[in-house]
Design a protein around this motif. Structure first.
Motif: not given
Length: 175
Positions: A157-175
């Motif tokens: 995963t990777g998570i980013g936040t800014n104020g009241q905004y949030a993003v979370e990315l999900f993946a199996v793995q990188s090639r």
């Protein structure tokens, strides 16, 4: 009459200063009457800055309930998520498409991450005043956010936040 007018002016000054205190931070607190400070303190404390670490802990707790392994953070996914959180905050967006037309996958690849399998993204914006509120919103969602969190296939995963905004990315793995 003077006393009543003076009281009205003090109340008006306090009411007009409270938004400035909330928006301007502690620097304006010196000029705020004590009554206004008490009011603004409760407003300020109710809006918390979400953090990636808090969101990760909450998401991993939800995953543990269904026996999924905890997600690990990949810095490239975190960079892509942060870039989208910043873009959403700067442009007032709450969407999976960036202001430049980018998708979650294109943002991952731009950050140097090539998913070796499925990937997904959760986003949220204004109306969620804490990390817990973001995760609770995703868990109550009927749009696939809950399923993404509880998908045991995802490992990174990777998570980013800014104020009241949030993003979370999900993946199996990188090639």
């Amino acid at each position: 009459m003077r006393t009543k007018n003076g009281r009205i002016r003090r109340v008006c000054a306090a009411a007009c200063t409270v938004p400035l205190l909330v928006l301007g931070g502690a620097a304006t607190a010196i000029a705020v009457p004590a009554a206004a400070t008490a009011t603004s303190a409760s407003v300020t404390s109710s809006v918390q800055q979400s953090t990636p670490d808090e969101i990760l802990a909450l998401v991993n707790a939800e995953r543990a309930k269904v026996n999924c392994e905890p997600l690990t953070v990949d810095p490239r996914l975190a960079a892509a998520a942060q870039a989208h959180a910043d873009d959403m905050a700067a442009n007032g967006l709450t969407a999976h498409t960036g202001s430049d037309g980018s998708s979650a996958l294109s943002r991952m690849e731009k950050a140097g991450y090539s998913p070796a399998g499925p990937s997904s993204e959760n986003v949220s914006g204004p109306g969620y005043d804490s990390s817990k509120a973001h995760v609770d919103g995703w868990m109550k969602s009927t749009g696939g956010h809950r399923e993404t969190i509880l998908n045991c296939t995802f490992k990174q995963t990777g998570i980013g936040t800014n104020g009241q905004y949030a993003v979370e990315l999900f993946a199996v793995q990188s090639r």
